[in-house]
Structure formats: structure tokens, C-alpha cells
Design a protein around this motif. Structure first.
Motif, short mmCIF file in Angstrom:
data_model
loop_
_atom_site.label_atom_id
_atom_site.label_comp_id
_atom_site.label_asym_id
_atom_site.label_seq_id
_atom_site.Cartn_x
_atom_site.Cartn_y
_atom_site.Cartn_z
N GLY A 194 22.64 7.13 -22.52
CA GLY A 194 22.70 5.71 -23.09
C GLY A 194 23.78 5.46 -24.28
N LEU A 195 23.60 6.44 -25.14
CA LEU A 195 24.50 5.83 -26.49
C LEU A 195 26.03 6.27 -25.97
CD1 LEU A 195 22.12 7.89 -28.93
CD2 LEU A 195 22.68 5.79 -28.94
N THR A 240 31.73 0.35 -25.51
CA THR A 240 31.59 -1.12 -25.67
C THR A 240 32.76 -1.62 -26.08
OG1 THR A 240 29.22 -0.90 -25.96
CG2 THR A 240 30.20 -2.83 -26.75
N GLU A 241 33.23 -2.69 -25.72
CA GLU A 241 34.59 -3.56 -26.15
C GLU A 241 34.05 -4.77 -26.81
OE1 GLU A 241 37.50 -3.68 -23.49
OE2 GLU A 241 37.79 -1.48 -23.23
N ALA A 242 34.96 -5.38 -27.75
CA ALA A 242 34.68 -6.68 -28.58
C ALA A 242 34.36 -7.86 -27.37
CB ALA A 242 35.70 -7.06 -29.45
N GLY A 243 35.12 -7.86 -26.61
CA GLY A 243 34.98 -8.88 -25.69
C GLY A 243 33.82 -8.62 -24.37
N LEU A 269 17.01 -7.41 -28.35
CA LEU A 269 16.66 -5.79 -28.46
C LEU A 269 15.52 -5.69 -27.58
CD1 LEU A 269 16.73 -5.76 -32.17
CD2 LEU A 269 18.23 -4.68 -30.87
N ILE A 270 15.11 -6.65 -26.77
CA ILE A 270 13.89 -6.49 -25.88
C ILE A 270 14.25 -5.41 -24.98
CG2 ILE A 270 12.32 -7.51 -24.25
CD1 ILE A 270 12.05 -9.86 -26.32
N PRO A 271 15.39 -5.15 -24.35
CA PRO A 271 15.46 -4.20 -23.30
C PRO A 271 15.13 -2.83 -23.75
CG PRO A 271 17.15 -5.87 -23.17
CD PRO A 271 16.39 -6.38 -24.22
N SER A 298 26.50 -6.95 -19.76
CA SER A 298 26.85 -5.45 -19.58
C SER A 298 26.46 -4.49 -20.71
CB SER A 298 28.43 -5.31 -19.74
OG SER A 298 28.87 -5.90 -21.18
N ILE A 299 25.68 -5.19 -21.53
CA ILE A 299 25.01 -4.07 -22.72
C ILE A 299 23.66 -3.69 -22.20
CG2 ILE A 299 24.35 -4.02 -25.30
CD1 ILE A 299 26.76 -5.75 -25.54
N VAL A 300 23.06 -4.51 -21.51
CA VAL A 300 21.65 -4.38 -21.44
C VAL A 300 21.25 -2.78 -20.48
CG1 VAL A 300 19.63 -5.12 -19.72
CG2 VAL A 300 21.12 -6.74 -20.97
#
Length: 508
Positions: free
Chosen positions: A339-340, A346-349, A302-304, A354-356
Motif C-alpha cells: 500500500g505504501l 502519487t502525483e500532484a494532479g 482518512l476514513i478508508p 485514485s488514492i482510496v
């Protein structure tokens, strides 16, 4: 000129808010341990969490008024003492009843500290330094949110469950001593007397509202108990507003809402708080149940978002004095929406890397919207109403956040339950998998059912994406409304930089 020891005082305030910040999330990683060590059932665990929230929501408004009357520093130190003593009692408790009672008193202490710590900022900082002070104050609370799982996970691995409460004691003690030595006393000599009827109506209404919102995802929004409690909340809160409009000594100045500076800054602050709360509700579960991280690893990832928030605070401090609040808040809400919205794909894999980027954007947008919105609120509050005005601000922020998380949780649950495949499973496993993604992961591990695990993770990600998309749409809508209706710099911010009245200062 501001108070000469103001930066030391701000550091002490930040330390206290840090403790309150990670106390909000540290308990999340300890519920399983408390269930095992204290033999606590689901209902008892729920009350360990909810007793804090109910007391906290109910007492924010009266606490702000008492600070104005009796002295904000004095009440702030009293709140810290209550929070620290209750934390110690919780750590030493031998059963669930003791922990529930301790959590209720921790909520009382936090309800005193939160609005009064905010109300001290305009008392000791001049207008040109206030935005920076708000950024530090807000960042301290935000820093505690990811620190909660980090610290809680580490403590539970090395020490007993009571350590998650015991940790608060030295922090509060050091912060309280520092506050006593560095902060001046301020009060409003003309603050109204205690409004007994208004206090009872507000406390009853807020307790009913928060309880109904807490129960709605569990029982369903159409359940008679939920509908009855929410109806009671609506009646009591409406009666409170009517009473405050006619009371000779109101505890809440409803005329504040006629000021567009205050009203739209409040909308922006509640929106940013709601969206951040929604993300912090759905995203840690994604990190744990879908990506397979433990509590410590979840906090680390969660730091980013925290780094983005700090960057937003630094940027705000530089830009707001030149542009005013409105364009920065609107830009922050737009960045938050971007950002949201990115996160909604987002996908499960997807790997964590890629989320950062979108986590950074969300943190940046929250910093650019929440911090100047809080600054604008304090600028719009008359100085002689700093305590009760801050209580009102924090009440609306926290209640709005609770409502938002409940609504977003219902959306997540509806999408998840519609998509998770439980056909062919034993009844107990199907119920567990249908109830939550954590239950599905546990059932899949117990049954060695890879298909259930894949289905549950995919269903949860679809639910999370729906929540993020709804949050993005809401953020963008508020940005557009704020641009259309909030007064610009000429009418609002220039006036906000001028002192509105003076506090009574008492030597510390």
C-alpha cells in the motif's frame, strides 16, 4: 474462563481509548485558533503540543509498575480522573500558561491509562478471545485519529476553542463509571518496590530523547543543542539498562528481550506504529495543502484507512487462532509495504478517488500487523508483569513512533525545500514558502502567484512520495527479518495459549 462482564469492561476501555486517540490529533486543527485567541507565538504553540508528549513518554514505565503494585483498576481510574480534570482546566484556562500546564497533566493521565488499559486485557479475557479484545482496543485508539480533525473542525466552527478540551470530560466520566462497575481489580502481590534510581534514569533519558527528536526538524540534526540532548539521552538510557540488570528490584525485566517471541513482536509493533504515524504526519497536509480540503474534509478522507484497519482486525481474529501470529504479522507488513509503495507513485494532479485503494491497503496491512503483534506481546508477557510489561511495550511503541515521525519529517522537509521554487519572491514570502507547504500556499494566495502554488504542491508530493517509499522499504525489510528469525507456531504460539501464571483478583 474469563471474567463474566469482560465485554462490557472492554467497551468501557474502548471508550476511554477513543478519547485519548482523538485527543492526539484534535489539537492539530486548533493551533491556528489558539494562536489568535490566546495570542500565542510559535514557541508557546510548540509547548502546548510538546508538554503532553514529554510527560507522556516519561511516565509510561513507572505507571505500569505502580499499577502492578497498587491495583490496575485503581490506577486506571486515577489516570482517567487526572485526564478529565486536566481537560476541564484546559477548557477554562485564560492563557497559554494554563493550557500548557493542563496539557502536561493530560499527558500524565494518558501515561497512566494507556499501559494499564492494555494490561487489563489478559487479566479478563481467556487466550481464545484475547486477539478479538486486542483488535477492539487497538481499533478504538485508531478510530480516534481521523475523528480528531473531524470533531475538532466541527467544534471550532460552532463553539469556542475550549470545547476541544471540554469534550473529553463527559467521555472520561462515562468511561470511568463504566469501568468502576464492570472491571475487576487485579494486581501482582510480588511486584517490586518503587525503583527510584531506575525511574529517574528512565524519565530523564526519555524526556531528553523525545525533546531532542522534537527539536531536530526545527533546529537541524547537527545543531549543538540537538546533539547534546540526544547524547545525554543515550547516556541516561544506557545507564538505566545497566542499572536494571543489576538492581535487586528492577522496574523493567530486561530478560524479556531474550525471548524471540517478545522481541520480534515488539519490532513489528513499533514498525507498524511508526509507519502509521509517518503516514498520518504527511498525508493530512497533502489533503489540505495540495487537494485543498478543510479540517473536517481531511478527517473524512482518512476514513478508508480506518475501514482497512477494521477489516484487518476482523481478519486477524479469524486467522490467528489457526495459523499463529507469525504468518499474519509478516503478511500484514507485506500488505502495508504494498500500500505504501503504491502511494509512493502519487502525483500532484491525482484525484482523491485514485488514492482510496492504497489507503485501504495501508489500513488493512496495519490491522494485520499491529493487532496480532500486540496480541503476541501480551501472550509473551508473564501475567504477573502485565502492568510494567505493558508500560514497556507502550514506551517503546510511542518513542519509536516519535523518532520515526521526526526522521520522516526531516526527509520530507529536505525533498520539499530542494524542489520548491522561491526565486524572485519577497524575502518574507520566500522564507514562509521554503519553511512549509502551508506557508507556501498562504504566500501564493497573498501574492496571487499561481506558479508558486504549483511548485509548492509538486514539491510536497515529491517529498511525500519519498517518505512513503522509505516506509514501504522498511516494512518489507521487517517482514523478511521476522520470517527469518521469529519463532513459528510450534515453539511460540502454542505455548502462548497456555496460562503462564495467575493474577490476584480483588472484587470490584
Amino acid at each position: 474462563m474469563g471474567y463474566e462482564r469482560r465485554w462490557w469492561g472492554l467497551g468501557a476501555l474502548a471508550l476511554c481509548m477513543l478519547a485519548l486517540g482523538f485527543d492526539m490529533t484534535i489539537l492539530n486543527v486548533a493551533l491556528t485558533t489558539l494562536s489568535e485567541k490566546l495570542h500565542a507565538g510559535t514557541s508557546e504553540l510548540q509547548w502546548i503540543v510538546d508538554s503532553y508528549l514529554l510527560v507522556f513518554a516519561a511516565l509510561l514505565l513507572p505507571a505500569g509498575l505502580l499499577g502492578d503494585r497498587l491495583g490496575r483498576k485503581r490506577m486506571l481510574l486515577a489516570g482517567l480522573a487526572i485526564f478529565g480534570a486536566a481537560s476541564l482546566a484546559g477548557a477554562l484556562s485564560g492563557g497559554t500558561g494554563g493550557v500548557i500546564a493542563a496539557r502536561a497533566f493530560m499527558g500524565l493521565g494518558a501515561a497512566i491509562v494507556t499501559p494499564l488499559s492494555m494490561s487489563m486485557l489478559p487479566a479478563i479475557f481467556p487466550a481464545e478471545e484475547r486477539t478479538r479484545a486486542v483488535a477492539v482496543w487497538s481499533s478504538a485508539t485508531a478510530l480516534g485519529l481521523p475523528l480528531g480533525p473531524l470533531i475538532g473542525g466541527w467544534l471550532l466552527e460552532h463553539y469556542s476553542w475550549g470545547s476541544i478540551f471540554l469534550l473529553n470530560v463527559p467521555i472520561v466520566l462515562v468511561g470511568g463509571i463504566a469501568l468502576a462497575l464492570t472491571m475487576p481489580e487485579t494486581r501482582d502481590p510480588a511486584a517490586p518496590k518503587a525503583d527510584g534510581t531506575g525511574s529517574l534514569l528512565s524519565m530523564g533519558g526519555l524526556v531528553a530523547l523525545v525533546y531532542g527528536v522534537i527539536e531536530a526538524p526545527v533546529r537541524g540534526w547537527g545543531h549543538p543543542v540537538v546533539l547534546g540532548v540526544l547524547a545525554l539521552a543515550a547516556v541516561l538510557l544506557a545507564a538505566f539498562v545497566l542499572w536494571e540488570r543489576r538492581a535487586p528490584h528492577p522496574m523493567m525485566d530486561v530478560r524479556l528481550f531474550r525471548d524471540a517471541r517478545f522481541s520480534w513482536a515488539m519490532v513489528a509493533a513499533v514498525t507498524a506504529n511508526l509507519l502509521m504515524g509517518g503516514l498520518l504526519f504527511v498525508f493530512p497536509q497533502y489533503l489540505q495543502a495540495v487537494l485543498g480540503n478543510d479540517a473536517f474534509g481531511t478527517g473524512l478522507r482518512l476514513i478508508p484507512m480506518l475501514l482497512g484497519l477494521m477489516a484487518g482486525g476482523l481478519t486477524t481474529d479469524r486467522i490467528v487462532p489457526r495459523t499463529g501470529h507469525k504468518p499474519v504479522i509478516a503478511a500484514g507488513l507485506a500488505v502495508l509495504a504494498a500500500g505504501l509503495g503504491w502511494g509512493a507513485f502519487t502525483e500532484a494532479g491525482d484525484p482523491y478517488g485514485s488514492i482510496v485503494p492504497w489507503l485501504l491497503l495501508v489500513g488493512l496491512g496495519c490491522g494485520l500487523s499491529l493487532i496480532p503483534a500486540m496480541d503476541a506481546l501480551m501472550a509473551a508477557l508473564p501475567a504477573d508483569q502485565a502492568g510494567r510489561g505493558s508500560g514497556l511495550v507502550q514506551t517503546l511503541r510511542q518513542t519509536g513512533g516519535t523518532l520515526g515521525v521526526a526522521g520522516l519529517g526531516s526527509l520530507l522537509s529536505a525533498v520539499y525545500r530542494d524542489r520548491v521554487a522561491t526565486g524572485g519572491l519577497p524575502a518574507a514570502a520566500a522564507d514562509a514558502a521554503h519553511d512549509s507547504v502551508g506557508g507556501a500556499v498562504a504566500a501564493a494566495a497573498r501574492l496571487h502567484d499561481g506558479a508558486l502554488l504549483v511548485s509548492a504542491r509538486d514539491a510536497y508530493v515529491h517529498g511525500m512520495d519519498a517518505v512513503l517509499a522509505a516506509c514501504a522499504a522498511g516494512s518489507l525489510a521487517v517482514a523478511v527479518l521476522l520470517l527469518a528469525f521469529q519463532p513459528g507456531r510450534r515453539r511460540a504460539d502454542a505455548a502462548a495459549d497456555e496460562p503462564q501464571s495467575t493474577h490476584e483478583h480483588v472484587a470490584p
